[in-house]
Design an enzyme around this catalytic site. Structure first.
Site, PDB file in Angstrom:
ATOM      1  N   SER A 191       0.811  -1.214   0.000  1.00  0.00           N
ATOM      2  CA  SER A 191       0.000   0.000   0.000  1.00  0.00           C
ATOM      3  C   SER A 191       0.847   1.267   0.000  1.00  0.00           C
ATOM      4  O   SER A 191       0.489   2.257  -0.647  1.00  0.00           O
ATOM      5  CB  SER A 191      -0.936   0.004   1.215  1.00  0.00           C
ATOM      6  OG  SER A 191      -1.776  -1.127   1.207  1.00  0.00           O
ATOM      7  N   HIS A 237       0.419   4.472   4.493  1.00  0.00           N
ATOM      8  CA  HIS A 237      -0.193   5.098   3.326  1.00  0.00           C
ATOM      9  C   HIS A 237       0.269   6.550   3.177  1.00  0.00           C
ATOM     10  O   HIS A 237       0.649   6.975   2.086  1.00  0.00           O
ATOM     11  CB  HIS A 237      -1.712   5.056   3.458  1.00  0.00           C
ATOM     12  CG  HIS A 237      -2.273   3.672   3.371  1.00  0.00           C
ATOM     13  ND1 HIS A 237      -3.619   3.404   3.438  1.00  0.00           N
ATOM     14  CD2 HIS A 237      -1.654   2.461   3.208  1.00  0.00           C
ATOM     15  CE1 HIS A 237      -3.817   2.101   3.330  1.00  0.00           C
ATOM     16  NE2 HIS A 237      -2.642   1.510   3.197  1.00  0.00           N
TER      17      HIS A 237
END
Length: 286
Positions: A191, A237
């Site tokens: 991610s 993230h």
């Protein structure tokens, strides 16, 4: 030197330079050698022989993108990254004897992002964790996103620049978790790198002075999901997003003069800064 003529031809008709047994009245408009219809190709003016066409392809300058890369629609890095992630997932699932609980495998235990392990000297976890996933759904979501983003970015950035953005973003996500996350929180997944590609997409759109609405919408939606869904590493993230955007800015806004030098400096500088920050964090924990 006169071109060869067909054997037994009283008129002296030239023969094809590639097929001496074939008489022809045609010539290549570039080299002016006689050639049969099979050896000629359409050109902007007249016909060219296959040898001249091949030479022209070798010497022609390929168009470059705004990043300075040679444009190529063929994807290489993106499918290789996807294959590597899928392969490692298959290995962990086989070791664990479960597709859903693959994190129980020895390989997963040795390579996921574990801040305590990094403090103890297992620095590889900052990178290797980005190639591991918790279950098939986690893997599928990240690989679909990687393909969609890679399909648009790799042809424009080129293979080397695209891979550099991906890997530095992956490291950025891992370092963010190490700097600001819990010391015993397990983290894995691509991610951080995927969010780095989102940041790269946004910077590229701004550089081209296009409407950033779609890129901002995708990033905003994913950030909302990161805040609201349980079990998601928000720090990973955000770290990947910020680092990916910053490195891409260094690539797309590099001065045309000595562009490669400036771009290399941006990538290397980001990498060194992240490593230094990780060392400082280790010192603080000690």
């Amino acid at each position: 030197m006169n071109p060869p003529v067909a054997p037994g031809d009283p008129v002296g008709t030239p023969t094809c330079v590639r097929h001496p047994d074939r008489a022809t009245g045609l010539r290549c408009t570039r080299c002016e050698r006689p050639a049969c219809p099979e050896c000629l190709r359409d050109a902007s003016v007249g016909y060219q022989c296959v040898d001249c066409v091949s030479e022209g392809r070798r010497t022609a300058r390929r168009s470059r993108t705004f990043v300075g890369a040679e444009f190529s629609s063929r994807l290489v890095v993106t499918p290789v990254l996807i294959a590597l992630n899928v392969l490692l997932f298959a290995v962990t699932a086989a070791q664990a004897g479960s597709v859903v609980s693959n994190e129980r495998s020895p390989l997963f235990a040795d390579f996921f992002l574990w801040p305590v392990g990094i403090y103890l000297g297992e620095w590889w976890r900052l990178v290797t964790s980005g190639f591991l996933h918790f279950g098939p759904a986690h893997l599928a979501l990240n690989m679909i996103a990687l393909y969609v983003l890679g399909r648009d970015l790799e042809p424009v950035f080129g293979k080397v620049r695209f891979l550099a953005v991906y890997l530095v973003s992956l490291l950025g996500g891992g370092v963010a978790v190490y700097l600001f996350g819990g010391v015993n929180t397990p983290v894995a997944g691509a991610s951080g790198a995927v969010y780095g590609l989102m940041g790269a997409m946004l910077v590229a759109v701004l550089r081209l002075k296009l409407n950033p609405g779609s890129a901002l919408g995708v990033i905003g939606l994913n950030l909302v999901l990161s805040f609201t869904l349980p079990g998601i590493s928000l720090l990973g993230h955000l770290g990947g997003l910020v680092v990916g955007a910053a490195v891409t800015a260094g690539l797309v806004y590099a001065p045309p003069a000595r562009r490669d030098v400036w771009q290399t400096g941006a990538v290397v500088g980001a990498f060194v800064l992240l490593v230094v920050m990780a060392f400082v964090r280790t010192g603080q924990l000690g």
